[in-house]
Design a protein around this motif. Sequence first.
Motif, PDB file in Angstrom:
ATOM      1  N   TYR A   1       7.816  10.276   3.085  1.00  0.00           N
ATOM      2  CA  TYR A   1       8.888  10.890   3.869  1.00  0.00           C
ATOM      3  C   TYR A   1       8.681  10.787   5.378  1.00  0.00           C
ATOM      4  O   TYR A   1       9.478  11.313   6.139  1.00  0.00           O
ATOM      5  CB  TYR A   1       9.041  12.359   3.470  1.00  0.00           C
ATOM      6  N   GLY A   2       7.642  10.117   5.787  1.00  0.00           N
ATOM      7  CA  GLY A   2       7.379   9.926   7.207  1.00  0.00           C
ATOM      8  C   GLY A   2       7.323   8.454   7.557  1.00  0.00           C
ATOM      9  O   GLY A   2       7.889   7.601   6.861  1.00  0.00           O
ATOM     10  N   ASP A   3       6.614   8.159   8.620  1.00  0.00           N
ATOM     11  CA  ASP A   3       6.522   6.785   9.107  1.00  0.00           C
ATOM     12  C   ASP A   3       5.111   6.219   8.980  1.00  0.00           C
ATOM     13  O   ASP A   3       4.776   5.234   9.641  1.00  0.00           O
ATOM     14  CB  ASP A   3       6.951   6.726  10.581  1.00  0.00           C
TER      15      ASP A   3
ATOM     16  N   TRP B   1       0.803  -1.214   0.000  1.00  0.00           N
ATOM     17  CA  TRP B   1       0.000   0.000   0.000  1.00  0.00           C
ATOM     18  C   TRP B   1       0.839   1.267   0.000  1.00  0.00           C
ATOM     19  O   TRP B   1       0.416   2.303  -0.518  1.00  0.00           O
ATOM     20  CB  TRP B   1      -0.957  -0.016   1.186  1.00  0.00           C
ATOM     21  N   SER B   2       2.035   1.205   0.565  1.00  0.00           N
ATOM     22  CA  SER B   2       2.897   2.391   0.557  1.00  0.00           C
ATOM     23  C   SER B   2       3.262   2.781  -0.864  1.00  0.00           C
ATOM     24  O   SER B   2       3.129   3.946  -1.267  1.00  0.00           O
ATOM     25  CB  SER B   2       4.173   2.125   1.375  1.00  0.00           C
TER      26      SER B   2
ATOM     27  N   ALA C   1      -1.927  15.315  -0.789  1.00  0.00           N
ATOM     28  CA  ALA C   1      -0.523  15.732  -0.666  1.00  0.00           C
ATOM     29  C   ALA C   1       0.017  15.394   0.714  1.00  0.00           C
ATOM     30  O   ALA C   1       1.161  14.937   0.864  1.00  0.00           O
ATOM     31  CB  ALA C   1      -0.404  17.231  -0.938  1.00  0.00           C
ATOM     32  N   GLN C   2      -0.804  15.617   1.751  1.00  0.00           N
ATOM     33  CA  GLN C   2      -0.364  15.291   3.104  1.00  0.00           C
ATOM     34  C   GLN C   2      -0.141  13.795   3.273  1.00  0.00           C
ATOM     35  O   GLN C   2       0.832  13.359   3.900  1.00  0.00           O
ATOM     36  CB  GLN C   2      -1.395  15.790   4.119  1.00  0.00           C
ATOM     37  N   LEU C   3      -1.031  13.006   2.700  1.00  0.00           N
ATOM     38  CA  LEU C   3      -0.870  11.552   2.760  1.00  0.00           C
ATOM     39  C   LEU C   3       0.409  11.124   2.050  1.00  0.00           C
ATOM     40  O   LEU C   3       1.161  10.281   2.560  1.00  0.00           O
ATOM     41  CB  LEU C   3      -2.087  10.868   2.123  1.00  0.00           C
ATOM     42  N   PHE C   4       0.682  11.713   0.893  1.00  0.00           N
ATOM     43  CA  PHE C   4       1.909  11.385   0.165  1.00  0.00           C
ATOM     44  C   PHE C   4       3.136  11.668   1.025  1.00  0.00           C
ATOM     45  O   PHE C   4       4.034  10.832   1.138  1.00  0.00           O
ATOM     46  CB  PHE C   4       1.974  12.198  -1.131  1.00  0.00           C
TER      47      PHE C   4
END
Length: 215
Positions: free
Chosen positions: A179-181, A120-121, A171-174
């Motif tokens: 770039y996050g966890d 899913w990532s 965009a926040q989900l991307f």
Amino acid sequence: MTLALGRVPVQPDAPTARRWAQQELTDPVYHRGRSLLERIVDWIAQQLSGLHTAGLPAPAAVLVVVAVLAVIAAVAFWVAGPVRRNHRSPRTRGVLAHDDRRSAARMRADADAAAARGDWSTAVVERFRAIVRSLEERAVLDELPGRTAHEAAGEAGGRLPTVSAELSRAAQLFDDVAYGDAHPSAGDDAALRDVDRRVAAARRESRPSLAGATR
């Protein structure tokens, strides 16, 4: 730095202690946090310079030196390691790489393939890239490699206001995934599929010309 006790001077003097600290700092991992480490080493060298005059027994002096070098290594790892890597500059968080010439259709296919295997990532990341690429193909956005997700959402949302909110959330989900966890789910991928469809159906807002506005 590994110290063989049999080869360590039994009473390290100040020059020897400073040399050990300087040799330890030749490791490249220390260079990224140079300013902080220089201050730490100066303080440590001052402490080590008093070992000889303090009259410490040889075994105790060796243990103090080893402990101090371990502290240097720990601080350097904290400064130059994962903590620092997690704070990347937002300017490096581009959506599309300079050498990524795939079409939006190709990116959607890659996202579908990732979803089919439960990745899913990758599915979410490729799905958002497909959205941005499709906006470039429609000339809603200029082709601009390295543009961040929020830059793309902001620019496109100004021209497609009916999907502005959806683009911002996407965009926040991307960013959270790329770039996050964050660990996205099938539901996140489905939500981006819906955003992709809505963006494709949205029409660019027409603005009145200056001549028409003055009539």
